[in-house]
Each structure stands twice: as C-alpha cells, then as structure tokens.
Design an enzyme around this catalytic site. Structure first.
Site, PDB file in Angstrom:
ATOM      1  N   THR A  28      56.743 -11.429  32.271  1.00  0.00           N
ATOM      2  CA  THR A  28      56.732 -10.232  30.941  1.00  0.00           C
ATOM      3  C   THR A  28      56.479 -11.236  29.816  1.00  0.00           C
ATOM      4  O   THR A  28      56.647 -12.249  29.579  1.00  0.00           O
ATOM      5  CB  THR A  28      58.111  -9.700  30.994  1.00  0.00           C
ATOM      6  OG1 THR A  28      58.428  -9.040  32.110  1.00  0.00           O
ATOM      7  CG2 THR A  28      58.202  -8.752  29.786  1.00  0.00           C
ATOM      8  N   GLY A  29      55.584 -10.312  29.100  1.00  0.00           N
ATOM      9  CA  GLY A  29      55.218 -10.863  27.847  1.00  0.00           C
ATOM     10  C   GLY A  29      53.686 -10.936  27.327  1.00  0.00           C
ATOM     11  O   GLY A  29      52.861 -10.531  28.330  1.00  0.00           O
ATOM     12  N   ASP A  81      54.547 -16.454  35.092  1.00  0.00           N
ATOM     13  CA  ASP A  81      55.018 -16.081  33.864  1.00  0.00           C
ATOM     14  C   ASP A  81      55.273 -17.234  32.523  1.00  0.00           C
ATOM     15  O   ASP A  81      54.953 -18.147  32.765  1.00  0.00           O
ATOM     16  CB  ASP A  81      56.711 -15.856  34.313  1.00  0.00           C
ATOM     17  CG  ASP A  81      57.430 -14.660  33.181  1.00  0.00           C
ATOM     18  OD1 ASP A  81      56.893 -14.301  32.196  1.00  0.00           O
ATOM     19  OD2 ASP A  81      58.772 -14.608  33.558  1.00  0.00           O
ATOM     20  N   ALA A  83      56.879 -18.412  28.995  1.00  0.00           N
ATOM     21  CA  ALA A  83      58.120 -19.197  28.368  1.00  0.00           C
ATOM     22  C   ALA A  83      58.412 -19.062  27.063  1.00  0.00           C
ATOM     23  O   ALA A  83      57.444 -19.209  26.268  1.00  0.00           O
ATOM     24  CB  ALA A  83      58.296 -20.683  28.998  1.00  0.00           C
ATOM     25  N   ASP A  84      59.431 -19.032  26.590  1.00  0.00           N
ATOM     26  CA  ASP A  84      59.684 -19.175  24.926  1.00  0.00           C
ATOM     27  C   ASP A  84      59.721 -20.950  24.746  1.00  0.00           C
ATOM     28  O   ASP A  84      59.379 -21.125  23.586  1.00  0.00           O
ATOM     29  CB  ASP A  84      60.962 -18.565  24.608  1.00  0.00           C
ATOM     30  CG  ASP A  84      60.676 -17.198  24.879  1.00  0.00           C
ATOM     31  OD1 ASP A  84      59.832 -16.629  24.178  1.00  0.00           O
ATOM     32  OD2 ASP A  84      61.583 -16.601  25.766  1.00  0.00           O
ATOM     33  N   GLY A  95      63.041 -14.984  28.112  1.00  0.00           N
ATOM     34  CA  GLY A  95      63.947 -13.873  27.437  1.00  0.00           C
ATOM     35  C   GLY A  95      63.847 -13.399  26.280  1.00  0.00           C
ATOM     36  O   GLY A  95      64.474 -12.413  25.908  1.00  0.00           O
ATOM     37  N   GLY A  97      61.527 -11.596  25.355  1.00  0.00           N
ATOM     38  CA  GLY A  97      61.017 -10.289  25.591  1.00  0.00           C
ATOM     39  C   GLY A  97      62.212  -9.352  26.394  1.00  0.00           C
ATOM     40  O   GLY A  97      62.087  -8.255  26.525  1.00  0.00           O
ATOM     41  N   GLU A 103      63.260 -11.571  35.577  1.00  0.00           N
ATOM     42  CA  GLU A 103      62.267 -12.959  35.792  1.00  0.00           C
ATOM     43  C   GLU A 103      63.005 -13.790  36.692  1.00  0.00           C
ATOM     44  O   GLU A 103      62.392 -14.259  37.416  1.00  0.00           O
ATOM     45  CB  GLU A 103      62.173 -13.314  34.384  1.00  0.00           C
ATOM     46  CG  GLU A 103      61.020 -12.375  33.520  1.00  0.00           C
ATOM     47  CD  GLU A 103      60.809 -12.948  31.872  1.00  0.00           C
ATOM     48  OE1 GLU A 103      60.116 -12.394  31.485  1.00  0.00           O
ATOM     49  OE2 GLU A 103      61.779 -13.596  31.509  1.00  0.00           O
TER      50      GLU A 103
END
Ligand code: 5RP
Length: 218
Positions: A28-29, A81, A83-84, A95, A97, A103
């Site tokens: 997600t993102g 996926d 990552a921040d 997380g 998002g 996830e």
C-alpha cells in the site's frame, strides 16, 4: 530525479521478481501504486494478487487484476511493498498509510518480501519517522500510557480508522537501536494489534532508487 520518479523506477524494477502463474502480494502507498500500474502491463502472466488494503484492492481491480482473500491462497512467492524508513539490515518502519497490520500479515505469509523505496528512506537508525502502532479502540489511552513509560511520545492519528476498524498511535522519540526487541516489546502491550516495525520478518530484498539508478540491497 524527483522522489516520485525514483518510486516509479523501483516499482518497475520489482517486476523482475514477479513469477509467471503466481499470486503476488501487493502493498500500500504511492510506491506500491506505481507497482500496481506496472503490474497491469503483465497481468496476463500472473494468476492474481492478495492486497494489503482496501485501497490497493480497488486499484488492482480497476486494472482488471484478480484479487484473492489471503485465506483462499496457500503460496505467495513474492510480496512487493514500500516503506517509510529502512536501515541497511532491511528492518523497516511501515504504516504511514495505516495499512501496517495487513501488510505485516502478507509479508509473513510470503516467501520473499521485496521492498521498493526511494533513496530518502534509507537511514542509519530507525525512528525519525513516527512509528505507527495499531490499537483496539478501547485500549488506546492505556496503550499510550504504556508507550510513555517506554520513553515514547504517542499521538493519536485522529479521524483515521484502519481497514480493520482500529485506531493508530504515531510514536515519536523512540530510540530504536534494537528493532527486533522493540517490535516484540510493543506487540506485548495488551490492546496493540501490531506495530509498524518490520524487523522480526524484515524485507529480503531492497530496491532503492538513487540518482545512479536502482540499487539492490540484500
Ligand atoms: C503504508 C505503508 C507504505 O508502504 C509507506 O507509508 C510508504 O509509502 P510511500 O510509498 O507512499 O512512500 O507502509 O501503510
């Protein structure tokens, strides 16, 4: 190159990990969205996907890509996926998002986790990005007090409900020198669903967008 161009570049590079006839786990993102758009170009090669959020499922379906429930699927060869934050050991904070729990479940259920991120996400020590913690709503204040006792500064992400019907605390000021220990410690607080540290099950491959191109870190 802009940050978004880097995200697009690594998202396209991740196609190399997509196996014919497989079910692909999708994150997600904004970086994951670029991956979804790229995946649409080879959708006839795969059997379908498992989505880590309602938003991702909608985008996949919009491209005519089949989305399965995780319970219907026994083998996910690869999960892609964003990552921040990531460190060089491929421990992640995720997380931003709010999709961290689904996830983490799909990452756990997958054989290979390919993380796609622009170069700004690579840090020496995790924790400058506030760590998201998903909590059962009635436990929010209790969990927040426990996190304060650990030295963190939790802030309720107001007006946000996760796909699982829960709430998020974004935690600043945690010195995350031992991500594996911190991940377990936070998950041990009653009322926590999960937290955004992905270190007990880190990424297996990091595709990092840089001015020189895509760097592959394993
Ligand atoms: C969502 C996430 C995302 O992967 C993370 O926030 C990175 O997002 P972006 O690709 O937009 O920079 O964990 O819950």
């Amino acid at each position: 190159m802009t940050q978004d161009e880097m995200k697009k570049m690594v998202a396209h590079a991740a196609l190399e990990y997509v196996e014919a006839g497989a079910i692909i786990g999708v994150g997600t993102g904004s970086t994951a969205n670029h991956f979804i758009d790229a995946l649409a170009g080879i959708k006839h090669k795969i059997d379908g996907t498992v989505a880590s959020s309602e938003a991702t499922a909608e985008r996949l379906k919009g491209h005519g890509i089949a989305v399965f429930e995780l319970n219907e699927v026994s083998d996910i060869p690869v999960y892609v996926d964003g990552a921040d934050e990531t460190n060089k050991y491929l421990h992640l904070i995720k997380g931003g998002g709010g999709a961290l729990t689904r996830e983490k479940i799909i990452a756990a259920a997958s054989n290979k986790f390919v993380c796609v991120a622009d170069g700004s996400k690579l840090v020496d020590v995790l924790g400058a990005f506030p760590l998201p913690v998903e909590v059962i709503p009635m436990a929010r204040s209790y969990v927040a007090r426990e996190i304060v006792n650990m030295g963190g500064q939790p802030e309720w992400r107001e007006n946000f409900i996760t796909d699982n019907g829960n709430q998020i605390l974004d935690v600043r000021n945690l010195e995350i020198l031992d991500p594996v220990k911190m991940e377990a410690q936070l998950n041990n607080i009653v009322g926590v669903v999960t937290n955004g540290l992905f270190s007990i099950r880190p990424a297996d491959v990091l595709l990092l967008g840089t001015e020189e191109g895509v760097k592959t870190i394993t």
